[in-house]
Write an enzyme that holds these catalytic residues in place. Structure first.
Site, PDB file in Angstrom:
ATOM      1  N   SER A  90       0.818  -1.212   0.000  1.00 41.11           N
ATOM      2  CA  SER A  90       0.000   0.000   0.000  1.00 41.11           C
ATOM      3  C   SER A  90       0.847   1.256   0.000  1.00 41.11           C
ATOM      4  CB  SER A  90      -0.862   0.049   1.268  1.00 41.11           C
ATOM      5  OG  SER A  90      -1.718  -1.040   1.312  1.00 41.11           O
TER       6      SER A  90
ATOM      7  N   ASN B 155      -3.051   6.445  -1.953  1.00 42.06           N
ATOM      8  CA  ASN B 155      -2.975   6.440  -0.486  1.00 42.06           C
ATOM      9  C   ASN B 155      -2.351   7.712   0.077  1.00 42.06           C
ATOM     10  OD1 ASN B 155      -4.372   4.133   0.109  1.00 42.06           O
ATOM     11  ND2 ASN B 155      -2.578   2.800   0.034  1.00 42.06           N
TER      12      ASN B 155
ATOM     13  N   HIS C 211      -0.470  -2.190  -7.491  1.00 42.59           N
ATOM     14  CA  HIS C 211      -1.294  -1.887  -6.322  1.00 42.59           C
ATOM     15  C   HIS C 211      -2.788  -1.869  -6.667  1.00 42.59           C
ATOM     16  CE1 HIS C 211      -2.424   1.074  -2.913  1.00 42.59           C
ATOM     17  NE2 HIS C 211      -2.580  -0.176  -2.518  1.00 42.59           N
TER      18      HIS C 211
HETATM   19  N1  3HC Z   1     -16.417  -7.043  -1.781  1.00 41.88           N
HETATM   20  C1  3HC Z   1     -16.724  -7.481  -3.016  1.00 41.88           C
HETATM   21  N2  3HC Z   1     -17.687  -6.925  -3.793  1.00 41.88           N
HETATM   22  C2  3HC Z   1     -18.367  -5.893  -3.278  1.00 41.88           C
HETATM   23  C3  3HC Z   1     -18.116  -5.382  -1.989  1.00 41.88           C
HETATM   24  C4  3HC Z   1     -17.090  -6.009  -1.221  1.00 41.88           C
HETATM   25  N3  3HC Z   1     -16.755  -5.577  -0.007  1.00 41.88           N
HETATM   26  N4  3HC Z   1     -18.969  -4.361  -1.756  1.00 41.88           N
HETATM   27  C5  3HC Z   1     -19.722  -4.237  -2.853  1.00 41.88           C
HETATM   28  N5  3HC Z   1     -19.358  -5.153  -3.763  1.00 41.88           N
HETATM   29  C6  3HC Z   1     -19.935  -5.336  -5.110  1.00 41.88           C
HETATM   30  C7  3HC Z   1     -21.370  -5.756  -5.055  1.00 41.88           C
HETATM   31  O1  3HC Z   1     -21.512  -7.162  -4.976  1.00 41.88           O
HETATM   32  C8  3HC Z   1     -21.916  -5.230  -6.375  1.00 41.88           C
HETATM   33  O2  3HC Z   1     -21.567  -6.119  -7.423  1.00 41.88           O
HETATM   34  P1  3HC Z   1     -22.601  -6.455  -8.617  1.00 41.88           P
HETATM   35  O3  3HC Z   1     -22.774  -5.137  -9.340  1.00 41.88           O
HETATM   36  O4  3HC Z   1     -21.886  -7.487  -9.409  1.00 41.88           O
HETATM   37  O5  3HC Z   1     -23.843  -6.920  -7.958  1.00 41.88           O
HETATM   38  C9  3HC Z   1     -21.110  -3.941  -6.600  1.00 41.88           C
HETATM   39  O6  3HC Z   1     -19.937  -4.076  -5.785  1.00 41.88           O
HETATM   40  C10 3HC Z   1     -21.850  -2.678  -6.189  1.00 41.88           C
HETATM   41  O7  3HC Z   1     -22.279  -2.886  -4.860  1.00 41.88           O
HETATM   42  P2  3HC Z   1     -23.419  -2.067  -4.119  1.00 41.88           P
HETATM   43  O8  3HC Z   1     -24.383  -1.540  -5.153  1.00 41.88           O
HETATM   44  O9  3HC Z   1     -23.967  -2.869  -3.011  1.00 41.88           O
HETATM   45  O10 3HC Z   1     -22.664  -0.925  -3.391  1.00 41.88           O
HETATM   46  P3  3HC Z   1     -22.119   0.456  -3.893  1.00 41.88           P
HETATM   47  O11 3HC Z   1     -22.625   0.874  -5.203  1.00 41.88           O
HETATM   48  O12 3HC Z   1     -22.343   1.305  -2.721  1.00 41.88           O
HETATM   49  O13 3HC Z   1     -20.553   0.181  -4.058  1.00 41.88           O
HETATM   50  C11 3HC Z   1     -18.373   0.133  -3.211  1.00 41.88           C
HETATM   51  C12 3HC Z   1     -19.799  -0.370  -3.052  1.00 41.88           C
HETATM   52  C13 3HC Z   1     -17.843  -0.258  -4.589  1.00 41.88           C
HETATM   53  C14 3HC Z   1     -17.539  -0.522  -2.147  1.00 41.88           C
HETATM   54  C15 3HC Z   1     -18.378   1.708  -3.107  1.00 41.88           C
HETATM   55  O14 3HC Z   1     -18.979   2.056  -1.888  1.00 41.88           O
HETATM   56  C16 3HC Z   1     -17.015   2.306  -3.190  1.00 41.88           C
HETATM   57  O15 3HC Z   1     -16.491   2.557  -4.274  1.00 41.88           O
HETATM   58  N6  3HC Z   1     -16.399   2.596  -2.009  1.00 41.88           N
HETATM   59  C17 3HC Z   1     -15.070   3.166  -1.930  1.00 41.88           C
HETATM   60  C18 3HC Z   1     -14.051   2.079  -2.019  1.00 41.88           C
HETATM   61  C19 3HC Z   1     -12.651   2.618  -2.015  1.00 41.88           C
HETATM   62  O16 3HC Z   1     -12.389   3.808  -1.914  1.00 41.88           O
HETATM   63  N7  3HC Z   1     -11.674   1.707  -2.082  1.00 41.88           N
HETATM   64  C20 3HC Z   1     -10.267   2.037  -2.013  1.00 41.88           C
HETATM   65  C21 3HC Z   1      -9.784   1.829  -0.626  1.00 41.88           C
HETATM   66  S1  3HC Z   1      -8.058   2.200  -0.465  1.00 41.88           S
HETATM   67  C22 3HC Z   1      -7.291   0.755  -0.869  1.00 41.88           C
HETATM   68  O17 3HC Z   1      -7.870  -0.278  -1.090  1.00 41.88           O
HETATM   69  C23 3HC Z   1      -5.798   0.831  -0.935  1.00 41.88           C
HETATM   70  C24 3HC Z   1      -5.154  -0.028   0.099  1.00 41.88           C
HETATM   71  O18 3HC Z   1      -3.764  -0.009  -0.155  1.00 41.88           O
HETATM   72  C25 3HC Z   1      -5.393   0.437   1.505  1.00 41.88           C
END
Ligand code: 3HC
Length: 284
Positions: free
Chosen positions: A119, A190, A140
């Site tokens: 990360s 990040n 990443h």
């Molecule tokens: N795991 C797997 N799939 C997931 C999930 C999870 N935790 N949460 C949601 N999904 C999937 C759902 O199954 C759905 O898939 P489908 O279209 O095939 O049915 C799709 O995502 C959309 O889900 P929802 O409609 O229920 O939910 P949202 O539209 O609210 O989307 C989200 C959920 C994609 C998680 C959205 O809230 C989002 O983009 N959040 C921000 C995530 C983010 O910023 N991530 C980066 C974090 S930093 C990082 O990872 C770096 C590391 O180094 C720390």
């Protein structure tokens, strides 16, 4: 160089997601973890996700079976010898990463590319532990891996152009968008996202509002898809803390100082979604 067979080291949240997207793109995948429980849990999660896709009519049984046939699990790294690329997604400890990169460099073919899903840590420092720094880089992914479109591609000081090009090509093949970024603590996303999450934790710590209210405000007022505290819980508070501590150490600026509440929650074992409790309680 065409990448046909890949390895993933570490069957945690990120490793499992990475293995899944590779198999979905038709690549043969070897997922390795020394912890057989982690491995079984990852396999179960991946299969469940494909079963859901069948039920939703997104794929048929034949596609599901083909994906399952591409995915192999193992408790040791010897299977990496046939891989064109291995992605490491283990604990964010530089010493541990250097040891596994040394081991992987011994096992893998000379031309194989070794990538880290770190990360924030230095690609150059990880690569320096091996004799193949030209074929090591950062790849990443973002959580949830199956949904998030971006893969940061981070060349280290000695990464060759052909290594970077091969990985950029692979990222496109698996349906993701690559962004090449220079090596620096936290890379691109990040570096920007982590201080935001840490600031939200500070606001929570000061008692300005509840976790729900902070997240609601940032979703409705700043257009974020998910509130910063819920995001911290999704990523894992241990991971958020490690990244924040690393940014603080490397830049030496107080703006990166980790919120005490983050430390407390990690010390209490409240790591977020994966342990059932973080800023929110998931057991309710
Ligand atoms: N795991 C797997 N799939 C997931 C999930 C999870 N935790 N949460 C949601 N999904 C999937 C759902 O199954 C759905 O898939 P489908 O279209 O095939 O049915 C799709 O995502 C959309 O889900 P929802 O409609 O229920 O939910 P949202 O539209 O609210 O989307 C989200 C959920 C994609 C998680 C959205 O809230 C989002 O983009 N959040 C921000 C995530 C983010 O910023 N991530 C980066 C974090 S930093 C990082 O990872 C770096 C590391 O180094 C720390």
């Amino acid at each position: 160089m065409e990448i046909k067979q890949v390895g993933v080291l570490g069957a945690g949240t990120m490793g499992a997601g990475i293995a899944q997207v590779f198999a979905e793109a038709g690549l043969k995948v070897m997922l390795v973890d020394i912890d057989s429980n982690m491995l079984q849990a990852a396999l179960g999660k991946i299969k469940k996700s494909w079963q859901k896709a069948v039920e939703k009519g997104k794929i048929d049984d034949a596609v599901k079976a083909a994906r399952e046939a591409l995915l192999e699990c193992s408790g040791d790294m010897s299977g990496f010898k046939d891989c064109d690329l291995v992605v490491e997604a283990i604990v964010e400890e530089i010493g541990v990463k250097q040891k596994v990169f040394q081991a992987m460099a011994d096992i893998c073919q000379e031309q194989a590319i070794l990538a880290t899903n770190t990360s924030a840590l230095s690609i150059t420092e990880i690569a320096a532990a091996t004799q193949r720094a030209d074929r090591i880089l950062g790849m990443h992914f973002f959580n949830p891996v199956t949904v998030m479109k971006l893969v940061e591609v981070i060349p280290g000081l000695e990464t060759s152009m052909s290594t970077t090009e091969a990985v950029v090509e692979l990222v496109k093949r698996i349906g993701k968008e690559p962004v090449i970024t220079k090596e620096a603590p936290g890379f691109l996303v990040n570096r920007i996202l982590n201080p935001l999450v840490n600031e939200a934790a500070l606001v929570y710590q000061e008692g300005m509002a509840s976790a729900e209210e902070i997240d609601k405000a940032m979703k409705l007022g700043a257009g974020l898809p998910m509130g910063p505290l819920a995001l911290a819980d999704l990523v894992g508070l241990d991971v958020v803390l490690k990244v924040t501590e690393y940014l603080f150490k490397e830049f030496g600026e107080s703006k990166y100082r980790p919120a005490l509440v983050l430390k407390q929650k990690v010390r209490a074992g409240h790591l977020g979604v994966k342990t059932g409790k973080g800023f929110y309680d998931y057991k309710k």
